[in-house]
Design an enzyme around this catalytic site. Structure first.
Site, short mmCIF file in Angstrom:
data_model
loop_
_atom_site.label_atom_id
_atom_site.label_comp_id
_atom_site.label_asym_id
_atom_site.label_seq_id
_atom_site.Cartn_x
_atom_site.Cartn_y
_atom_site.Cartn_z
N ASP A 55 35.16 2.56 -12.90
CA ASP A 55 35.16 3.95 -13.57
C ASP A 55 36.53 4.05 -14.05
O ASP A 55 37.53 4.26 -13.22
CB ASP A 55 35.12 5.03 -12.32
CG ASP A 55 35.45 6.31 -12.67
OD1 ASP A 55 35.51 6.52 -13.81
OD2 ASP A 55 35.00 7.48 -11.85
N VAL A 56 36.45 4.19 -15.44
CA VAL A 56 37.92 4.04 -16.36
C VAL A 56 38.81 5.35 -15.72
O VAL A 56 40.11 5.32 -15.93
CB VAL A 56 37.65 3.94 -17.73
CG1 VAL A 56 37.02 2.67 -17.92
CG2 VAL A 56 36.88 5.17 -18.29
N ASN A 82 36.17 1.28 -25.38
CA ASN A 82 35.07 2.01 -25.78
C ASN A 82 34.70 2.92 -24.80
O ASN A 82 34.04 3.86 -25.66
CB ASN A 82 34.24 0.66 -25.98
CG ASN A 82 32.59 1.44 -26.23
OD1 ASN A 82 32.48 1.97 -27.36
ND2 ASN A 82 31.95 1.19 -25.43
N TYR A 148 35.60 16.96 -26.38
CA TYR A 148 35.33 15.68 -27.14
C TYR A 148 36.41 15.45 -28.35
O TYR A 148 36.98 14.49 -28.69
CB TYR A 148 33.98 15.59 -27.39
CG TYR A 148 33.64 14.00 -28.14
CD1 TYR A 148 33.32 13.16 -27.48
CD2 TYR A 148 33.52 13.91 -29.58
CE1 TYR A 148 32.94 11.73 -27.88
CE2 TYR A 148 33.14 12.54 -30.02
CZ TYR A 148 32.93 11.42 -29.18
OH TYR A 148 32.69 10.36 -29.57
N LYS A 152 39.32 12.62 -28.99
CA LYS A 152 39.17 11.74 -30.11
C LYS A 152 40.44 12.08 -30.90
O LYS A 152 40.94 10.87 -31.33
CB LYS A 152 37.86 11.71 -30.79
CG LYS A 152 36.70 11.27 -29.78
CD LYS A 152 36.83 9.94 -29.17
CE LYS A 152 35.84 9.58 -28.18
NZ LYS A 152 36.12 8.07 -27.84
#
Length: 243
Positions: A55-56, A82, A148, A152
Site C-alpha cells: 500500500d503505497v 505509477n 486528482y 497530478k
C-alpha cells in the site's frame, strides 16, 4: 540485469508496463494492493518477477517493498511511480476531506514515499531512473476532480524536485503524461464523460501498449540522457484547447 519497481502493477498501465519490461529482460518487482492480480501480471516470468503486495500510502509498506526488492535483486535501477486512484466526479463544495485524503495518500504521498526509498537505494549503487505517471491532468484539469487534478499537478513539482536533487547522484527523473490509454479505468470514456463546458461527451482511447513502450524507452536510456516530460494520448481527445 536491470531491476525495475512498478507500482500499481496489478492492472492497466502498470500491468502493461511491467510485462513489457519483463519481456525486455528486466527483473521487475510488481507492487500493488491485490496479490492475486500481481501474480497474474507476472505469469510467464517466474525467475524475473517479484510479487510484493504493498500500500503505497503507508510508509511502513513502502519501506518493506524496497527492502524486499533489495533482498531479492540487490539493487533498484528504475522506479515507475505509477500507482494512482480517483473517486467519483464530485463538485468541490461536496468533496469530503476523507475522499481528498484518500486520493492524496495514494497519488502524491505514495509517489513521494516510493521516490524517497528509491533514492536511498540508487545513491548507493551509482544512480538510477524514476519515471512518474503524471496524467494529462498534470497540465489541464477535468471538472469535479479537484483532488486528482491537484495531485497530478503536484506530481510535476515532485518530478522537477527529484530531477534537481538527483543530478549529484546520477539519478534521472522524468514524467509521462497519459491521455486515455485503454484500461479498466477508461472504459467509461466511450459512454461519455464530463467536459470543461460541463457537457457530457464520449472521448477516444488508444492501445495501452504504446504507453508501455514509452516507459520501456525511458527505462532503457543511459543515465546521461533523460525524457523530462512526455505526453502520450489519443490523437483526437479533447486535451489541446480544453476549456
Amino acid at each position: 540485469m536491470a531491476v525495475a519497481v512498478v507500482t500499481g502493477a496489478g492492472s492497466g498501465v502498470g500491468r502493461a508496463a511491467a510485462r513489457t519490461l519483463l519481456g525486455a529482460g528486466f527483473q521487475v518487482a510488481l507492487a500493488g494492493r491485490r496479490e492475486a492480480a500481481l501474480i497474474e501480471t507476472g505469469e510467464g516470468f517466474p525467475d524475473s518477477a517479484l510479487v510484493v503486495p504493498a500500500d503505497v500510502s503507508r510508509e511502513d509498506s513502502v519501506v518493506a517493498l524496497f527492502e524486499a526488492v533489495v533482498a531479492r535483486f540487490g539493487r533498484v535501477d528504475v522506479l515507475f511511480n505509477n500507482a494512482g486512484m480517483n473517486v467519483r466526479a464530485t463538485p468541490i463544495e461536496e468533496f469530503s476531506l476523507s475522499a481528498w485524503e484518500k486520493v492524496v495518500g495514494v497519488n502524491l504521498t505514495g509517489a513521494f514515499l516510493c521516490a524517497r526509498e528509491a533514492f536511498r537505494v540508487m545513491k548507493t549503487h551509482g544512480g538510477g531512473r524514476i519515471i512518474n505517471n503524471g496524467s494529462i491532468s498534470a497540465s489541464v484539469p477535468r471538472p469535479h476532480a479537484v483532488a486528482y487534478n491537484a495531485t497530478k499537478h503536484a506530481m510535476t513539482g515532485l518530478t522537477k524536485s527529484l530531477s534537481l536533487e538527483g543530478r549529484a547522484f546520477g539519478i534521472a527523473c522524468g514524467q509521462i503524461d497519459i491521455g486515455n490509454a485503454a484500461t479498466e479505468m477508461t472504459e467509461r470514456m466511450g459512454a461519455g464523460v464530463l467536459q470543461a463546458n460541463f457537457e457530457v461527451e464520449p472521448e477516444p482511447t488508444f492501445d495501452v501498449r504504446h504507453v508501455a513502450d514509452a516507459v520501456l524507452y525511458q527505462a532503457q536510456l543511459p543515465l546521461n540522457a533523460n525524457v523530462q516530460f512526455m505526453t502520450v494520448m489519443a490523437t483526437t481527445m479533447p486535451y489541446i484547447g480544453r476549456g
